[in-house]
Structure formats: structure tokens, C-alpha cells
Design a protein around this motif. Structure first.
Motif: not given
Length: 240
Positions: A160-179
Motif C-alpha cells: 500500500l505504501t508505494p501504491i498510493m503515491p504512485i497512483t496519485i502522482v501518476g494521475h497528476m503527471a498524466g502518465i498513467l493510462p486509465v486502465a
């Protein structure tokens, strides 16, 4: 010697004397109540997040779902706040920092509710820059899972500890696909619910910790030679 001070209560089975690193301490009914409240807050936080995630992934972002997500978000934040109010953390500055993160994120959420007619979660998702303030809620939650991973070596909190910031930062940076965001969100919800559920069966004293450490950090001069004595004992034990 007989104790004649009526304000001092002798130890009982409910409050036995324990021996910590810096002296004696007792676990009181209030300590146990705080742990129960901490865990209840975590469960409320996890359930509201899991329900919201389940609605988004299972039903979709329909207007009805988006309307439901707003109260679920508020309940999520409130549960997290209750947990941060009653959590036992040795380092007071870290505890206060996590509470500050929560306060910034929760107040930013309430402020956004008054500024827009768009459902809260939809507004946050379509305007990732909002996460600079509202995302502090997740920073506070990450602090809790990091503490739990460090103290109790729980597998779910390690992920959980890395998944949460990865998801948030990834969305903020626009680098994560919706899937990918959906997959990470689903894993996040499941692990958070697992974490909160498993806390319910953990021994209560585990979450209280060594209260003599709290006392020492609050007043290091109370037992100035205690730590040195412990070091001397350790050195003697290690001497061949």
C-alpha cells in the motif's frame, strides 16, 4: 510502605505494571479505548474507499455514482481524521505532520465543495492540480501505512505504501493510462480493506507500544541514566 495518597490507584489486572526501555508503565482503559477508536476509524476509512471504488469500477461514473462518491469521500476523510487523532506514534513531530496533512486535505475538500457544482470526485479527477492540496489526505494515509509496515512488517501495508503515491502522482503527471489507474485503484481498495480488517484482531497492546518511550521523549531528564544503563547491559551481554 503504605500508600496514603487517595489520588493514586494501585495496579489491577486491567492495568498491570509493565517494564519498558525507560521504566515502568501501565496500559490503562483509556489507552485501550484509543486503540479501538483508531482501528474503527481505519475501518470506516477503508470501507468508504472500497465502496466508492467498487461503484466506480463496477457501475461506472454515472451521475448517480458520482453523487454517492461525495459523501463517501467525506466519510473517508473523517474516518482517517479520527484514526490520526488516536494513533500512537513515538515521534510527536511526525504525528503532528500527519495530522497537518490531513487537515489541509480535508479542509481543501470541504472548500472545493463550496466552489463548484460538479461532483467532488469528478472535479478532482478532471483537475489533477487539485491534488496538490486535497492529496494531502492520501499523504497522511500513506504515513499510517508506512508506520504499520515498519512496526509490524505487514505485507499489505508494504504494498500500500508505494501504491498510493504512485497512483496519485501518476494521475497528476498524466502518465498513467486509465486502465492502469483502475487496476491500481482496485488493488489499493482491497489492500486497504484487508489492512483495516486485520487490525481488528491484532493484540491491543501492540498499537499502544512502549509508553516509557513516550514518557522519555516528552521528558528525557526523567530517567537520564536509563538508556546508558541499557547500553551497558547490552555491551556486557555481547562481551565473550
Amino acid at each position: 510502605m503504605t500508600n496514603t495518597d487517595p489520588t493514586l490507584k494501585p495496579p489491577t489486572l486491567e492495568t498491570p505494571i509493565l517494564f519498558g526501555q525507560f521504566g515502568e508503565y501501565t496500559i490503562t482503559p483509556r489507552d485501550r479505548l484509543e486503540v479501538k477508536i483508531y482501528r474503527a476509524g481505519l475501518l470506516v476509512c477503508a470501507l468508504s474507499f472500497a465502496i466508492g471504488t467498487g461503484l466506480v469500477l463496477g457501475v461506472g461514473t454515472t451521475p448517480e455514482v458520482l453523487d454517492w462518491l461525495t459523501p463517501l469521500w467525506i466519510v473517508f476523510g473523517a474516518g482517517l481524521g479520527v484514526s490520526l487523532l488516536t494513533i500512537h506514534i513515538y515521534l510527536r513531530p511526525l504525528h503532528r505532520l500527519l495530522q497537518l496533512f490531513w487537515l489541509i486535505g480535508f479542509l481543501a475538500s470541504l472548500d472545493l465543495l463550496t466552489q463548484t457544482q460538479t461532483p467532488l470526485v469528478a472535479e478532482i479527477y478532471t483537475h489533477p492540480d487539485r491534488l496538490w492540496s486535497i492529496g494531502c489526505l492520501f499523504a497522511a494515509l500513506t504515513g499510517i501505512t508506512f508506520k504499520e509496515a515498519f512496526c509490524f512488517d505487514r505485507a499489505e501495508t508494504k504494498f500500500l505504501t508505494p501504491i498510493m503515491p504512485i497512483t496519485i502522482v501518476g494521475h497528476m503527471a498524466g502518465i498513467l493510462p486509465v486502465a492502469s489507474e483502475k487496476v491500481l485503484l482496485g488493488i489499493w481498495a482491497v489492500l486497504l480493506l484487508l489492512f483495516a480488517s486485520r487490525k481488528l484482531t491484532q493484540n491491543i497492546p501492540d498499537d499502544i507500544g512502549d509508553k516509557s518511550v513516550f514518557a522519555h521523549l516528552k521528558d528525557p531528564e526523567a530517567h537520564p541514566d536509563r538508556f546508558a544503563l541499557a547500553q551497558d547491559d547490552t555491551s556486557e551481554a555481547e562481551t565473550p
